[in-house]
Design a protein around this motif. Structure first.
Motif, mmCIF file in Angstrom:
data_model
loop_
_atom_site.group_PDB
_atom_site.id
_atom_site.type_symbol
_atom_site.label_atom_id
_atom_site.label_comp_id
_atom_site.label_asym_id
_atom_site.label_seq_id
_atom_site.Cartn_x
_atom_site.Cartn_y
_atom_site.Cartn_z
ATOM 1 N N ASP A 237 0.860 -1.183 0.000
ATOM 2 C CA ASP A 237 0.000 0.000 0.000
ATOM 3 C C ASP A 237 0.895 1.230 0.000
ATOM 4 O OD1 ASP A 237 -2.264 1.628 0.195
ATOM 5 O OD2 ASP A 237 -2.201 1.594 2.384
ATOM 6 N N ASP A 238 1.509 1.499 -1.160
ATOM 7 C CA ASP A 238 2.524 2.549 -1.218
ATOM 8 C C ASP A 238 2.182 3.682 -2.172
ATOM 9 O OD1 ASP A 238 2.704 1.143 -3.550
ATOM 10 O OD2 ASP A 238 4.878 0.838 -3.468
ATOM 11 N N ASP A 239 0.942 3.721 -2.674
ATOM 12 C CA ASP A 239 0.611 4.734 -3.667
ATOM 13 C C ASP A 239 -0.334 5.824 -3.162
ATOM 14 O OD1 ASP A 239 -1.568 3.104 -3.434
ATOM 15 O OD2 ASP A 239 -2.012 3.033 -5.565
ATOM 16 N N THR A 240 -0.707 5.783 -1.892
ATOM 17 C CA THR A 240 -1.595 6.799 -1.352
ATOM 18 C C THR A 240 -0.837 8.107 -1.138
ATOM 19 O OG1 THR A 240 -2.856 5.089 -0.202
ATOM 20 C CG2 THR A 240 -3.214 7.357 0.497
ATOM 21 N N ARG A 241 -1.384 9.189 -1.654
ATOM 22 C CA ARG A 241 -0.765 10.502 -1.541
ATOM 23 C C ARG A 241 -1.802 11.530 -1.113
ATOM 24 N NH1 ARG A 241 2.669 7.361 -2.355
ATOM 25 N NH2 ARG A 241 4.368 7.377 -3.896
ATOM 26 N N VAL A 242 -1.344 12.536 -0.392
ATOM 27 C CA VAL A 242 -2.142 13.728 -0.145
ATOM 28 C C VAL A 242 -1.360 14.923 -0.667
ATOM 29 C CG1 VAL A 242 -3.040 15.294 1.621
ATOM 30 C CG2 VAL A 242 -3.465 12.842 1.805
ATOM 31 N N ARG A 243 -1.947 15.672 -1.599
ATOM 32 C CA ARG A 243 -1.327 16.885 -2.122
ATOM 33 C C ARG A 243 -1.860 18.068 -1.305
ATOM 34 N NH1 ARG A 243 0.595 18.363 -7.201
ATOM 35 N NH2 ARG A 243 1.628 16.321 -7.049
ATOM 36 N N VAL A 244 -0.947 18.772 -0.646
ATOM 37 C CA VAL A 244 -1.304 19.934 0.160
ATOM 38 C C VAL A 244 -0.979 21.188 -0.637
ATOM 39 C CG1 VAL A 244 -1.084 21.063 2.389
ATOM 40 C CG2 VAL A 244 -0.605 18.612 2.202
ATOM 41 N N THR A 245 -1.980 22.019 -0.874
ATOM 42 C CA THR A 245 -1.784 23.291 -1.559
ATOM 43 C C THR A 245 -2.179 24.441 -0.627
ATOM 44 O OG1 THR A 245 -3.947 22.986 -2.585
ATOM 45 C CG2 THR A 245 -2.025 22.345 -3.874
ATOM 46 N N GLN A 246 -2.082 25.671 -1.141
ATOM 47 C CA GLN A 246 -2.171 26.835 -0.259
ATOM 48 C C GLN A 246 -3.527 27.019 0.386
ATOM 49 O OE1 GLN A 246 -0.520 30.401 -1.907
ATOM 50 N NE2 GLN A 246 -1.221 31.706 -0.245
ATOM 51 N N GLY A 247 -4.607 26.844 -0.360
ATOM 52 C CA GLY A 247 -5.919 27.114 0.199
ATOM 53 C C GLY A 247 -6.026 28.565 0.617
ATOM 54 N N SER A 248 -6.502 28.783 1.832
ATOM 55 C CA SER A 248 -6.620 30.153 2.356
ATOM 56 C C SER A 248 -5.437 30.543 3.237
ATOM 57 C CB SER A 248 -7.922 30.294 3.152
ATOM 58 O OG SER A 248 -7.918 29.403 4.279
ATOM 59 N N ALA A 249 -4.429 29.682 3.301
ATOM 60 C CA ALA A 249 -3.264 29.953 4.143
ATOM 61 C C ALA A 249 -2.394 31.036 3.509
ATOM 62 C CB ALA A 249 -2.458 28.678 4.335
ATOM 63 N N PRO A 250 -1.618 31.757 4.313
ATOM 64 C CA PRO A 250 -0.721 32.786 3.764
ATOM 65 C C PRO A 250 0.450 32.153 3.024
ATOM 66 C CG PRO A 250 -0.367 32.544 6.113
ATOM 67 C CD PRO A 250 -1.581 31.715 5.786
#
Length: 286
Positions: A237-250
Motif C-alpha cells: 500500500d505505497d501509492d496513497t498521496r495527499v497533495r497539500v496546496t495553499q488554500g486560504s493559508a498565507p
C-alpha cells in the motif's frame, strides 16, 4: 481477551470431535474423507503488528522523492512535535504528541469459501477461494507546531483470495498449510484539524497481496467438518498521496513556502498493510 476465548473454544471442539467419531456418532469409513467439493465459512479475530515506527514522509518540491523536511519561515521543523501510531485524539502540544493517539483497531473477520480437495492415501491437496471482510483499521498521525494534527487511516472494505492447500490426513483429521494470492479493496482516509490549507487524497484503492497460513480440520460427520486456522495477510500500500496546496493559508505557510510554492505531497512511511487472523472454520463437503 476475545481472541483467547475463541482459541480455547475452537481447541475444545477439535479435541471433542475425534471422540465423537470413535463412539460411532457417524460412519466415517471413507478411504478419502477429504476428497470432494465443499462450501463453508470462517469467523475469527484479526490482529495487526505494532508498527510503532510509522510516520509521515514529505515531498516538499514535488519531485517524486520523499524524505524532505517541512520547515517554517524561520527554518524550524514544522513537524517537530512528532508522529504516533494511531488516530489523533486532538491538537496537542509538542510535549504530548507521543500520547495523543488512539491505538489501531483490531477486530472480527468473516469470510465465505468454496474449495475442492483430492486425497491420495494420507496426502490431501486442493484449492480454496474465499471472500469476506475484516473490521481492522490502521492509522498513523502527525502533529505540527501550528498546532494541528493530521491522520492517515486505512481499512478493509473486502478481501478475496485464491489459495492452494496441501496437508496430511490422519483418519478424519487433516493438518494443512495454505498459500496464495489476495486482492483487496483498501479504503484510505485522511483527516486533519488544519482548516487553512487545501488537501487532495489520491491513490489506487484495490491492491494485490498474498496470504499464507495453516490449520486443522476435523470431520464430524460424513459431510461436515470444523476447524481452526491461522492466516497471515499482506498487501503493498505505497501509492496513497495527499497533495497539500495553499488554500486560504498565507504564502508563509510551511507547505507552500518559497521557493516551492506549488505545495507538498505527503505519504505514510509504512507501505505494507498486514495482519494476522485466528479463526474458526466450518464446511459442508459434497
Amino acid at each position: 481477551m476475545m481472541k483467547f476465548w475463541m482459541a480455547g473454544a475452537m481447541a475444545s471442539a477439535l479435541i471433542a470431535a475425534p471422540a465423537m467419531a470413535q463412539d460411532g456418532t457417524y460412519a466415517g469409513e471413507d478411504d478419502a474423507p477429504f476428497s470432494g467439493v465443499y462450501v463453508g465459512g470462517s469467523f475469527g479475530y484479526d490482529v495487526q503488528p505494532n508498527d510503532v515506527s510509522s510516520r509521515f514522509l514529505f515531498d516538499r518540491n514535488l519531485d517524486g522523492r520523499f524524505g524532505d523536511v517541512v520547515t517554517t519561515a524561520t527554518g524550524a521543523n514544522a513537524f517537530s512535535p512528532g508522529f504516533c501510531n494511531g488516530r489523533a485524539r486532538s491538537v496537542l502540544s509538542p510535549q504530548n504528541a507521543a500520547t495523543g493517539c488512539d491505538n489501531d483497531k483490531d477486530g472480527i473477520a468473516y469470510y465465505g469459501r468454496v474449495g475442492a480437495d483430492h486425497q491420495v492415501g494420507n496426502i490431501v491437496y486442493g484449492v480454496v477461494g474465499e471472500f469476506g471482510k475484516s473490521e481492522i483499521t490502521d492509522s498513523v498521525s502527525a502533529f505540527s507546531t501550528t498546532p494541528a494534527w493530521y491522520t492517515f487511516t486505512r481499512s478493509i472494505d473486502w478481501e478475496a483470495s485464491v489459495r492452494g492447500r496441501a496437508g496430511y490426513a490422519a483418519n478424519n483429521t487433516l493438518f494443512y498449510g495454505t498459500f496464495g494470492g489476495g486482492y483487496a479493496r483498501i479504503n484510505r482516509e485522511f483527516a486533519t484539524s488544519n482548516g487553512s490549507n487545501a488537501f487532495a487524497l489520491s491513490g489506487k484503492r484495490n491492491q494485490f497481496g498474498f496470504l499464507g497460513g495453516g490449520g486443522i480440520e476435523q470431520k464430524i460427520g460424513r459431510n461436515f467438518s470444523i476447524g481452526m486456522e491461522y492466516m497471515y495477510h499482506q498487501y503493498r500500500d505505497d501509492d496513497t498521496r495527499v497533495r497539500v496546496t495553499q488554500g486560504s493559508a498565507p504564502a508563509t505557510n510551511p507547505f507552500v513556502l518559497a521557493p516551492n510554492t506549488s505545495g507538498t505531497d505527503i505519504r505514510r512511511s509504512d507501505d505494507k498493510f498486514r495482519w494476522h487472523s485466528l479463526r474458526a472454520t466450518a464446511a459442508f463437503r459434497f
